[in-house]
Each structure stands twice: as structure tokens, then as C-alpha cells.
Design a protein around this motif. Structure first.
Motif, PDB file in Angstrom:
ATOM      1  N   LYS A  46       0.851  -1.269   0.077  1.00  0.00           N
ATOM      2  CA  LYS A  46       0.208   0.066   0.030  1.00  0.00           C
ATOM      3  C   LYS A  46       0.839   1.225   0.080  1.00  0.00           C
ATOM      4  O   LYS A  46       0.436   2.441  -0.154  1.00  0.00           O
ATOM      5  CB  LYS A  46      -1.015   0.114   1.251  1.00  0.00           C
ATOM      6  N   ARG A  47       2.212   1.026   0.116  1.00  0.00           N
ATOM      7  CA  ARG A  47       2.816   2.113   0.402  1.00  0.00           C
ATOM      8  C   ARG A  47       3.329   2.803  -0.848  1.00  0.00           C
ATOM      9  O   ARG A  47       3.191   2.301  -2.114  1.00  0.00           O
ATOM     10  CB  ARG A  47       4.365   1.847   1.023  1.00  0.00           C
ATOM     11  N   GLN A  48       4.064   4.166  -0.822  1.00  0.00           N
ATOM     12  CA  GLN A  48       4.512   4.815  -2.025  1.00  0.00           C
ATOM     13  C   GLN A  48       5.686   4.429  -2.552  1.00  0.00           C
ATOM     14  O   GLN A  48       5.996   4.787  -3.480  1.00  0.00           O
ATOM     15  CB  GLN A  48       4.332   6.473  -1.926  1.00  0.00           C
ATOM     16  N   SER A  49       6.613   4.325  -1.508  1.00  0.00           N
ATOM     17  CA  SER A  49       8.116   4.020  -1.775  1.00  0.00           C
ATOM     18  C   SER A  49       8.610   2.598  -0.815  1.00  0.00           C
ATOM     19  O   SER A  49       7.996   2.340  -0.101  1.00  0.00           O
ATOM     20  CB  SER A  49       8.971   5.116  -1.168  1.00  0.00           C
ATOM     21  N   LEU A  50       9.871   2.381  -1.429  1.00  0.00           N
ATOM     22  CA  LEU A  50      10.313   0.989  -0.890  1.00  0.00           C
ATOM     23  C   LEU A  50      11.134   1.377   0.309  1.00  0.00           C
ATOM     24  O   LEU A  50      12.317   1.796   0.253  1.00  0.00           O
ATOM     25  CB  LEU A  50      11.209   0.416  -2.113  1.00  0.00           C
ATOM     26  N   VAL A  51      10.662   1.343   1.395  1.00  0.00           N
ATOM     27  CA  VAL A  51      11.353   1.709   2.848  1.00  0.00           C
ATOM     28  C   VAL A  51      11.286   0.356   3.455  1.00  0.00           C
ATOM     29  O   VAL A  51      10.683  -0.586   3.440  1.00  0.00           O
ATOM     30  CB  VAL A  51      10.767   2.941   3.384  1.00  0.00           C
ATOM     31  N   PRO A  52      12.012   0.517   4.514  1.00  0.00           N
ATOM     32  CA  PRO A  52      12.174  -0.688   5.577  1.00  0.00           C
ATOM     33  C   PRO A  52      10.611  -0.646   6.082  1.00  0.00           C
ATOM     34  O   PRO A  52       9.965   0.153   6.326  1.00  0.00           O
ATOM     35  CB  PRO A  52      12.870  -0.214   6.584  1.00  0.00           C
ATOM     36  N   ASP A  73       8.770  -1.679   9.419  1.00  0.00           N
ATOM     37  CA  ASP A  73       9.105  -2.055  10.912  1.00  0.00           C
ATOM     38  C   ASP A  73       7.630  -2.355  11.479  1.00  0.00           C
ATOM     39  O   ASP A  73       6.488  -1.754  11.230  1.00  0.00           O
ATOM     40  CB  ASP A  73       9.421  -0.671  11.531  1.00  0.00           C
ATOM     41  N   SER A 132      14.307  -5.052   5.833  1.00  0.00           N
ATOM     42  CA  SER A 132      14.988  -3.849   4.830  1.00  0.00           C
ATOM     43  C   SER A 132      14.303  -3.614   3.846  1.00  0.00           C
ATOM     44  O   SER A 132      13.354  -4.719   3.334  1.00  0.00           O
ATOM     45  CB  SER A 132      16.494  -4.450   4.654  1.00  0.00           C
ATOM     46  N   PRO A 133      14.741  -2.813   2.962  1.00  0.00           N
ATOM     47  CA  PRO A 133      13.892  -2.265   1.622  1.00  0.00           C
ATOM     48  C   PRO A 133      14.150  -3.567   0.643  1.00  0.00           C
ATOM     49  O   PRO A 133      13.417  -3.949   0.039  1.00  0.00           O
ATOM     50  CB  PRO A 133      14.705  -1.030   1.117  1.00  0.00           C
ATOM     51  N   ALA A 134      15.563  -4.306   0.762  1.00  0.00           N
ATOM     52  CA  ALA A 134      15.663  -5.341  -0.247  1.00  0.00           C
ATOM     53  C   ALA A 134      14.943  -6.543   0.286  1.00  0.00           C
ATOM     54  O   ALA A 134      14.151  -7.213  -0.544  1.00  0.00           O
ATOM     55  CB  ALA A 134      17.141  -5.775   0.284  1.00  0.00           C
ATOM     56  N   GLN A 135      14.563  -6.689   1.513  1.00  0.00           N
ATOM     57  CA  GLN A 135      13.630  -7.824   2.074  1.00  0.00           C
ATOM     58  C   GLN A 135      12.276  -7.510   1.675  1.00  0.00           C
ATOM     59  O   GLN A 135      11.696  -8.352   1.015  1.00  0.00           O
ATOM     60  CB  GLN A 135      13.748  -7.957   3.457  1.00  0.00           C
ATOM     61  N   ARG A 188       1.057   1.563  -6.212  1.00  0.00           N
ATOM     62  CA  ARG A 188       1.201   2.886  -6.703  1.00  0.00           C
ATOM     63  C   ARG A 188       2.245   2.778  -7.505  1.00  0.00           C
ATOM     64  O   ARG A 188       3.323   2.165  -7.573  1.00  0.00           O
ATOM     65  CB  ARG A 188       1.457   3.826  -5.495  1.00  0.00           C
ATOM     66  N   PHE A 227       7.602   1.325  -9.878  1.00  0.00           N
ATOM     67  CA  PHE A 227       8.734   1.680 -10.631  1.00  0.00           C
ATOM     68  C   PHE A 227       9.859   1.211  -9.750  1.00  0.00           C
ATOM     69  O   PHE A 227      11.073   0.634 -10.505  1.00  0.00           O
ATOM     70  CB  PHE A 227       8.785   3.047 -10.758  1.00  0.00           C
ATOM     71  N   LYS A 228       9.723   1.503  -8.494  1.00  0.00           N
ATOM     72  CA  LYS A 228      11.002   1.115  -7.742  1.00  0.00           C
ATOM     73  C   LYS A 228      11.214  -0.500  -7.705  1.00  0.00           C
ATOM     74  O   LYS A 228      12.473  -1.011  -7.336  1.00  0.00           O
ATOM     75  CB  LYS A 228      10.738   1.465  -6.042  1.00  0.00           C
TER      76      LYS A 228
END
Lengths: 166, 210
Positions: A64-70, A72, A133-136, A156, A161-162
């Protein structure tokens, strides 16, 4: 024993970061930022005792997020929450994984400010933090799409894209 | 009472949020607006507040770095009224990214100055660092990486964590030495583990055959 999981910001729950003025075993008030209620209900997810569904729920929420971040989250044994006598109801979740929404989403209901504070103490004292992590997260999202649990068209565009899905 | 600030010039592009709006003009003119003031507003340009809806005072003439500092300060002040959610844009993050893209390295430097100014800014500083790693803006790349690396030494663990996330986003092998140094001095166990994870991912990328 199964767990309840709530997405959170890990750094708000660092035990070493407590201030000298904070009473022992009391969570900092900033932790409440991770317990944002709606209609006096708090969205949580039921995680199996062997945590077999944890990664799937993480992918569902990260989708559901906009960016690839950790990603938590805070996990607490469900028995600890039951001791607080809070109403826990099975309700549909709001992620892009519709099966996960039906199976594992729960709402803690009829929450007063006092009950929410009790819950924050429970999460602080009895809970544990996890970070993906973002990679995970990327791997979990791609696996979810490949296995048909997530639809790439639901993501999104910034996130798709990411993931380099094209 | 909290203040809701608006930093708003006149032309496109427009990014609007619930609490803060930042719009650049082609000439990079910026206007400050506010719906009120609060006791925590102590910047030397307090006259810039209280404009917008009311017209009690004329706009101050803010030039160059001083003007930029006032803009960033207004952004940080407005961030106090926002709750940030991982992976989701906010009015603050949109403002920070837009400022960096329009004002360049100077904006990064001013953001860095404000980040260390007060512990009150820790949450906003943390949010800024998380997004500075993602900004797609080549001209400011070195300045952003420098600020993020420097923030690994910030007194707030929350800010140090965000610096690790920013480095993870940039995935630049140049960050490996400062990251190793940060791991060596980190006192928060969970944060130390997270920084190690970032390090291993960047080292993995660095060792990949091209």
C-alpha cells in the motif's frame, strides 16, 4: 502462542533511547504516534505462533506504500493483550492481499484513551520490534506478485517503478 | 495552540498537503503564510508569520541564504503538526524534496543546519533524511550523501536510524567507511543491527560483478 502485529516506526521504540525523566517501564509518548486509532479502533494483524504468515502480512501492508522503505513492526504475544480485556474482532483488512485481509486482520475495538495507553505499555514491555530491510520488502512484494497474492496493478506507480517490474 | 504554516509562491508546479504547501515560481519567489503563531516560533523572521490571511505586516525582504533558511524553518515548524508514516509522502516530505530540487545544494546545507539546531527537530530531521536519499536529483547528490553520512553522528538515535535508511536508499559504496564508523560507536543495539544490515547490503552491491 500467536502474536498481534502492528506496523510501527522502530526508532520510536528503542529501549535505549528513553529519557531520564521517563518513569521506569513507561513508553515514551511518541510511541503513541504508531497507535493511531480510527473510530476508537486500532488495526492489528494476527500472526501465527510460528510466524509463518508474518512475511505475507508484511508484503500485504508494504504493497500500500508509495516507496520502498524498511518495514517496521511491533509484535506482542496475543495472550498479553488478552490480559488487558480489550475487544479483539475479526474484520476485513485494507491491504492489497485480499486473502490476508480476510484471514488475519483484526481490530482492537472500543478503545478509550486509557485502554490505548495500557496497550502501549503492553507493547513496550512485552513486545518486540522487527525490521524488514527495503531489499527484503522488495523480495516479498515481488514474490507476492509472482504467486498471485498481490496484483501489480494495485500498486502505486512510484512503488511499482522502484520494484523494476517492467 | 499550534500554527499551520504555508510556504507558498505563486506558480506551478504545485504540491499541496494538509498542513504545508510549497510552491516554487520560475523566479523562485516564496511567500510565507500562517494561520497563527505559537510560543515555539522563535526565528528572527517572526514577522513573516501572521501574513497570509491577515495583512498586519508587509512581507519582509528575504534574500539568498537568509530567505532560504526562513523557508526551511517554516517547513520544519509545520512538521510539528504532522504525523509521519513510513513509505508515505507527507506535506513536509514533498516540501523538502521540492526545495532540494529547486534550490539545490544550498537547500541541503540549510536543512542540515536546522537538523542540529534543536532536539525538537528530531522527528522532522528524521523524515527529511529518509526522503533525501530518494530524491532523484543529480546536482545535489554529493551534498545529500554528505549530509546523510554526517547525520550518522547525530545525537538522536531516531535521526541516526533515518540516516541509515537514507544511505540504504542511495546505496553508495562511498558511504561504507562512515557506516562502519557509525556501527562501531552505536550504543542502541537494534540500531546497530540495522546499520550492519545496510552495510552488508551495500557491500554486497559493491562486490557484484558489473
Amino acid at each position: 502462542m500467536p502474536y498481534l502485529m502492528r506496523s510501527s516506526r522502530r526508532s520510536r521504540w528503542y529501549p535505549e533511547a528513553v529519557q531520564p525523566w521517563l518513569p521506569p517501564n513507561e513508553p515514551p509518548a511518541d510511541c503513541l504516534s504508531d497507535l493511531e486509532t480510527e473510530h476508537n479502533e486500532l488495526s492489528v494483524w494476527l500472526i501465527d505462533d510460528d510466524r509463518a504468515n508474518l512475511e505475507r502480512v508484511v508484503a500485504a501492508l508494504a504493497s500500500k506504500r508509495q516507496s520502498l522503505v524498511p518495514f517496521d513492526c511491533r509484535l506482542v504475544p496475543i495472550g498479553r493483550v488478552r490480559q488487558l480485556r480489550l475487544q479483539l474482532s475479526q474484520t476485513p483488512g485494507d491491504s492489497h492481499d485480499h486473502e490476508a485481509n480476510q484471514l488475519w486482520h483484526r481490530d482492537l475495538q472500543f478503545l478509550s484513551a486509557g485502554r490505548l495507553t495500557s496497550l502501549s505499555r503492553c507493547l513496550w514491555r512485552r513486545g518486540e520490534s522487527r525490521r524488514f530491510s527495503p531489499a527484503q520488502v522488495r523480495k516479498l512484494l515481488i514474490a507476492g506478485i509472482q504467486q498471485g497474492r498481490l496484483n501489480r496493478d494495485d500498486l502505486r506507480p512510484e512503488l511499482a517503478f522502484k520494484l523494476n517490474l517492467d | 495552540m499550534s500554527s499551520v504554516d504555508t510556504v507558498r509562491p505563486v506558480a506551478e508546479p504545485t504540491f499541496e498537503g494538509s498542513a504545508t504547501t510549497v510552491q516554487p515560481t520560475p523566479r523562485r519567489e516564496w511567500v510565507f503564510e500562517s494561520t497563527g503563531s505559537s510560543a515555539r516560533d522563535e526565528e528572527p523572521f517572526a514577522g513573516a508569520r501572521g501574513m497570509g490571511g491577515s495583512t498586519e505586516k508587509p512581507p519582509p525582504n528575504l534574500d539568498g541564504p537568509i530567505r532560504l533558511r526562513a523557508i526551511v524553518r517554516a517547513l520544519f515548524r509545520a512538521a510539528h503538526d504532522e504525523t509521519f508514516h513510513d513509505g508515505m509522502e507527507s506535506a513536509f516530505s514533498r516540501g523538502v524534496c521540492l526545495l532540494v530540487e529547486t534550490e539545490g545544494t544550498a537547500a541541503v546545507e540549510v536543512i542540515g543546519e536546522l537538523m542540529t539546531e534543536s532536539p525538537r527537530h528530531s522527528e522532522a530531521a528524521s523524515e527529511a533524511l529518509r526522503w533525501l536519499g530518494w530524491v532523484e536529483d543529480r546536482p545535489t547528490y554529493a551534498a545529500r550523501l554528505w549530509l546523510i553520512e554526517k547525520s550518522l553522528q547525530h545525537p538522536s538515535p531516531r535521526v541516526r536510524d533515518a540516516a541509515g535508511i537514507g544511505i540504504s536508499a542511495m546505496a553508495d559504496p562511498h558511504a561504507i567507511p562512515p557506516l562502519k564508523a557509525a556501527i562501531a560507536r552505536e550504543t542502541v543495539a537494534e540500531l546497530r543491527d540495522d546499520l550492519k544490515q545496510v552495510l552488508s547490503e551495500i557491500e554486497g552491491l559493491d562486490s557484484c560483478p558489473t
